[in-house]
Design a protein around this motif. Structure first.
Motif, PDB file in Angstrom:
ATOM      1  N   ARG A   1      94.018  56.140  19.170  1.00 16.86           N
ATOM      2  CA  ARG A   1      95.206  55.928  19.988  1.00 16.86           C
ATOM      3  C   ARG A   1      96.466  55.941  19.139  1.00 16.86           C
ATOM      4  NH1 ARG A   1      94.564  52.736  25.516  1.00 16.86           N
ATOM      5  NH2 ARG A   1      93.552  54.521  26.484  1.00 16.86           N
ATOM      6  N   LEU A   2      96.365  55.318  17.961  1.00 20.52           N
ATOM      7  CA  LEU A   2      97.531  55.288  17.080  1.00 20.52           C
ATOM      8  C   LEU A   2      97.969  56.703  16.740  1.00 20.52           C
ATOM      9  CD1 LEU A   2      96.694  52.422  14.582  1.00 20.52           C
ATOM     10  CD2 LEU A   2      98.599  52.494  16.166  1.00 20.52           C
TER      11      LEU A   2
ATOM     12  N   ILE B   1     103.506  60.913  10.697  1.00 23.06           N
ATOM     13  CA  ILE B   1     103.349  62.296  10.250  1.00 23.06           C
ATOM     14  C   ILE B   1     104.699  62.851   9.795  1.00 23.06           C
ATOM     15  CG2 ILE B   1     102.721  64.620  10.969  1.00 23.06           C
ATOM     16  CD1 ILE B   1     100.822  63.161  12.990  1.00 23.06           C
ATOM     17  N   ALA B   2     105.735  62.544  10.572  1.00 23.22           N
ATOM     18  CA  ALA B   2     107.064  63.034  10.210  1.00 23.22           C
ATOM     19  C   ALA B   2     107.494  62.441   8.870  1.00 23.22           C
ATOM     20  CB  ALA B   2     108.063  62.675  11.299  1.00 23.22           C
TER      21      ALA B   2
ATOM     22  N   ASP C   1      97.892  59.347  18.404  1.00 32.47           N
ATOM     23  CA  ASP C   1      98.583  60.075  19.465  1.00 32.47           C
ATOM     24  C   ASP C   1      99.817  59.356  19.977  1.00 32.47           C
ATOM     25  OD1 ASP C   1      96.763  61.979  19.339  1.00 32.47           O
ATOM     26  OD2 ASP C   1      95.555  61.320  21.033  1.00 32.47           O
ATOM     27  N   SER C   2     100.314  58.389  19.220  1.00 34.66           N
ATOM     28  CA  SER C   2     101.402  57.593  19.770  1.00 34.66           C
ATOM     29  C   SER C   2     102.740  57.951  19.119  1.00 34.66           C
ATOM     30  CB  SER C   2     101.119  56.120  19.533  1.00 34.66           C
ATOM     31  OG  SER C   2     101.219  55.867  18.153  1.00 34.66           O
ATOM     32  N   ARG C   3     103.769  57.291  19.590  1.00 36.56           N
ATOM     33  CA  ARG C   3     105.095  57.443  19.000  1.00 36.56           C
ATOM     34  C   ARG C   3     105.055  57.067  17.522  1.00 36.56           C
ATOM     35  NH1 ARG C   3     108.739  53.147  18.474  1.00 36.56           N
ATOM     36  NH2 ARG C   3     110.923  53.725  18.300  1.00 36.56           N
ATOM     37  N   LEU C   4     104.293  55.998  17.223  1.00 38.71           N
ATOM     38  CA  LEU C   4     104.184  55.548  15.843  1.00 38.71           C
ATOM     39  C   LEU C   4     103.444  56.576  14.983  1.00 38.71           C
ATOM     40  CD1 LEU C   4     104.786  53.141  14.038  1.00 38.71           C
ATOM     41  CD2 LEU C   4     102.598  52.176  14.700  1.00 38.71           C
TER      42      LEU C   4
ATOM     43  N   ILE D   1     114.520  57.110  12.394  1.00 35.52           N
ATOM     44  CA  ILE D   1     113.274  56.381  12.179  1.00 35.52           C
ATOM     45  C   ILE D   1     113.476  55.383  11.045  1.00 35.52           C
ATOM     46  CG2 ILE D   1     110.905  56.600  11.340  1.00 35.52           C
ATOM     47  CD1 ILE D   1     110.747  59.217  12.856  1.00 35.52           C
TER      48      ILE D   1
ATOM     49  N   ARG E   1     103.238  59.754  15.448  1.00 31.57           N
ATOM     50  CA  ARG E   1     104.150  60.885  15.214  1.00 31.57           C
ATOM     51  C   ARG E   1     105.108  60.557  14.095  1.00 31.57           C
ATOM     52  NH1 ARG E   1     104.549  61.533  20.656  1.00 31.57           N
ATOM     53  NH2 ARG E   1     106.442  60.303  20.780  1.00 31.57           N
ATOM     54  N   ALA E   2     105.644  59.340  14.126  1.00 34.32           N
ATOM     55  CA  ALA E   2     106.610  58.952  13.094  1.00 34.32           C
ATOM     56  C   ALA E   2     105.952  58.976  11.720  1.00 34.32           C
ATOM     57  CB  ALA E   2     107.162  57.564  13.399  1.00 34.32           C
TER      58      ALA E   2
ATOM     59  N   THR F   1     108.303  51.537   9.631  1.00 36.38           N
ATOM     60  CA  THR F   1     107.188  52.421   9.943  1.00 36.38           C
ATOM     61  C   THR F   1     106.129  52.372   8.849  1.00 36.38           C
ATOM     62  OG1 THR F   1     108.849  53.821  10.943  1.00 36.38           O
ATOM     63  CG2 THR F   1     106.684  54.745  10.722  1.00 36.38           C
TER      64      THR F   1
END
Lengths: 401, 263
Positions: free
Chosen positions: A264-265, A275-276, A267-270, A289, A272-273, A294
């Motif tokens: 779940r983590l 990976i970015a 695929d979440s907003r977190l 961000i 994504r952050a 993060t």
């Protein structure tokens, strides 16, 4: 096919290997007879073996170069078999259902000893998945992961020893304390990157171990803490076999829980952050961000899992001392992540099972364990740097309504 | 007249003994397109970095007045992510996309500072998190439509053409809902058709009332778009005015073409 030059290189490489393995393979000191045996035959075998392997590799390269170029490879072909297999929902359900059944009946089919080994393997699966959050997803190289494992284990051991707290009470406390330790360490060091972060975390891991070893009033030093109680089942005391069985199911439940959370983590907003952040820190900050927050989230989440596993480790072995928390542990967990495939959940699971179970069943070769370990890692880095099961990041698919 | 959205006063930045910015003043008002031009090495990107918090300026102040605010807030010394949160988004001169993420995900990252699901939200994936995630995706997609990248939404960012990557950076910056958009050489390396498309895109963004501050070397773009132009050289402001005034300003011509030897 083989030019004189490649043959000459092959001979040189073989000689070099003979030289490298010389102390290990040729010289044997017999301390009783006080003589040194020179096993020259081994040197010869190593030389010939290396040369043959070299020839095979050369031949494969030759074949690869002279084959007609394959049709334009679809990127799908690079996706590993398992990922292709579970991409289909029916196959996925079948596979997971099958695995669950196997996992459920496993302890009744095999001996207690086997179950015990499996518990250890499952613990490393969860540890690997925890470290995977830090290393695989957020890209922070952490070489001191075992420190948080130790925090969890000692929380349980000490709380149990002094206050008689039970397993289930300490489980969240241990995880929480480890997460706090993660945040405390994270604050000063997360501005570092790459190698520097690795060195600091390595140092932190050693500090925790040395403190445990030397602060005898607190941790009883190298002699460790014994008689830690096993988890009780609804207030009942279990027999040894019973508690191993119980432990096994706890671990299975934990592994499923961990996979669920990590998934779940991801695929979440977190997620994504993370990976970015791994890709470009400056751009990330410019997009609003919070780098610190993060990274700390990743660090403390990883530490939390290590803490939970620490509690379970203490409960499983009923005895802990600082020798269980050396750098080697961190290295093994990191190898699980790297070998299995960074960021890939399936990869980490398989990596853990291979790395923990294989040595158990190859006890006969235990002398060469570290050698094989090193060789496998080197070979992986050269031939398959993405790990056994390369990660396939699920990208966000947007369907326009 | 209301306060300007961005008001920079006496901004100075020293790197050791080198003064990269020297007491620079600059205002941007709501709905304006302002250009900052100057020869290479004049300090334009340093100026951007100071305003967006990547550098902390040595002296001077950066004030921002958001619509509805009475008093300006100071952005000086804030971390870049807080600057973005306050409503200042930027693009980069050397494209800094997240190359291994898809086009859509790149824009979704821009929504990060306007959304708030964290660990618990991610794990529980409750209704509000799902709704938020859906909104992020929808808004990002509509921004992609705006910059005409919608059909490439699921492509990896690194596979885009150069011009498309530049447009994606703009979309990503817009996703943070900025009050002021800072564009650092948006047309660098573009061919004439791409530049023309970019001019139209910036016009369209500006027509929504978006204030824009841009650094650019392409004079065609600057002259076509800007309401006002600031000219810098050696860290100092040497001229300020509308395109017509700048075109004929002797100081500017001197900075760009060098001094006439015979004069």
């Amino acid at each position: 096919m083989f030019s004189l030059k490649t043959l000459r290189t092959g001979v040189l490489i073989s000689l070099w290997f003979v030289f490298l393995t010389f102390p290990l393979m040729v010289i044997k000191v017999d301390p009783l007879e006080r003589i040194i045996q020179w096993r020259w035959k081994n040197a010869l075998l190593v030389g010939i073996g290396t040369f043959l392997i070299y020839l095979v590799v050369q031949y494969l390269n030759y074949r690869k170069e002279h084959q007609p170029p394959a049709k334009v490879e679809d990127t799908k072909d690079q996706v590993s078999f398992i990922h292709k297999f579970i991409a289909d929902p029916i196959q996925r359900k079948l596979l997971f259902g099958g695995l669950l059944v196997i996992a459920a009946i496993f302890p009744f089919v095999v001996s207690t000893y086997q179950t015990n080994i499996m518990i250890t393997a499952l613990m490393y699966v969860v540890l690997g998945l925890g470290l995977n959050i830090v290393v695989g997803m957020a890209g922070l190289l952490d070489l001191g992961f075992v420190a948080f494992y130790a925090v969890g284990a000692y929380s349980y051991a000490l709380l149990n020893h002094h206050f008689g707290l039970g397993f289930w009470e300490v489980l969240p406390i241990g995880g929480g304390l480890a997460a706090i330790a993660g945040i405390l360490l994270g604050f000063p060091v997360l501005r570092l990157r790459g190698d520097y972060l690795a060195i600091v975390t390595l140092g932190f891991g050693e500090i925790i171990r040395l403190v445990l070893e030397n602060w005898s009033e607190f941790s009883k030093g190298p002699s460790g803490i014994s008689n830690i109680s096993r988890p009780g089942f609804l207030g009942m005391e279990l027999s040894l076999e019973g508690s191993i069985l119980y432990m096994y199911y706890i671990m299975i439940a934990f592994m499923i829980f961990t996979i669920f959370v990590v998934n779940r983590l991801q695929d979440s907003r977190l997620g994504r952050a993370w990976i970015a952040l791994r890709e470009d820190e400056i751009a990330c900050q410019a997009m609003g961000i919070d780098k610190q927050k993060t990274k700390l989230a990743a660090f403390s989440l990883g530490a939390f899992w290590a803490g939970l596993m620490g509690v379970i480790f203490a409960a499983k072995t009923t005895f802990i001392n600082p020798a269980s928390f050396t750098f080697l542990e961190s290295a093994i967990i990191l190898s699980i992540v790297v070998l299995g495939g960074m960021g890939s959940i399936v990869g980490v699971i398989i990596g853990a099972l291979v790395l923990i179970l294989l040595p158990e069943y190859l006890r006969a070769l235990s002398e060469y364990r570290m050698l094989a370990f090193g060789a496998i890692l080197v070979a992986m880095m050269i031939f398959r740097p993405q790990g056994m099961i390369a990660t396939v990041r699920r990208t966000y698919r947007f369907q326009k309504k | 007249m209301s306060n300007p959205i961005l008001q920079v006063s006496g901004l100075t930045m020293d790197f050791g003994g080198i003064r990269a910015l020297n007491k620079l003043d600059l205002d941007v008002h709501a709905g304006e397109i302002v250009a900052l031009i100057g020869p290479n090495g004049a300090g334009k990107t340093t100026f951007f970095n100071c305003v967006t918090g990547i550098y902390t300026p040595t002296a001077g102040d950066v004030l921002m007045t958001r619509p509805g605010d009475k008093k300006p807030i100071s952005l000086k010394g804030l971390k870049p992510n807080y600057v973005t949160q306050k409503g200042l988004a930027r693009t980069f001169q050397n494209i800094r996309l997240f190359s291994k993420m898809t086009v859509l995900e790149n824009v979704m990252i821009g929504r990060h500072c306007r959304t708030k699901a964290f660990i618990l939200g991610a794990v529980l994936r409750n209704a509000s998190t799902r709704r938020e995630e859906q909104q992020i995706a929808e808004m990002s997609y509509s921004l992609l439509e705006k910059v005409k990248l919608a059909d490439l939404a699921n492509e990896l960012a690194e596979n885009l053409s150069y011009g498309a990557q530049r447009r994606l950076e703009i979309a990503r910056a817009l996703a943070t809902e900025p009050h002021l958009l800072l564009l650092d050489e948006p047309a660098a390396g573009m061919n004439p058709q791409e530049t023309q498309a970019l001019i139209e895109l910036i016009r369209e963004i500006s027509s929504d009332g978006q204030a824009i501050l841009l650094i650019e070397h392409d004079m065609k773009l600057v002259m076509a778009l800007s309401d006002r132009i600031y000219v810098m050289d050696y860290g100092k402001k040497i001229a300020e005015g509308n395109p017509e005034q700048i075109r004929t300003n002797p100081e500017v011509i001197k900075a760009y073409l060098g001094e006439d030897v015979d004069a």
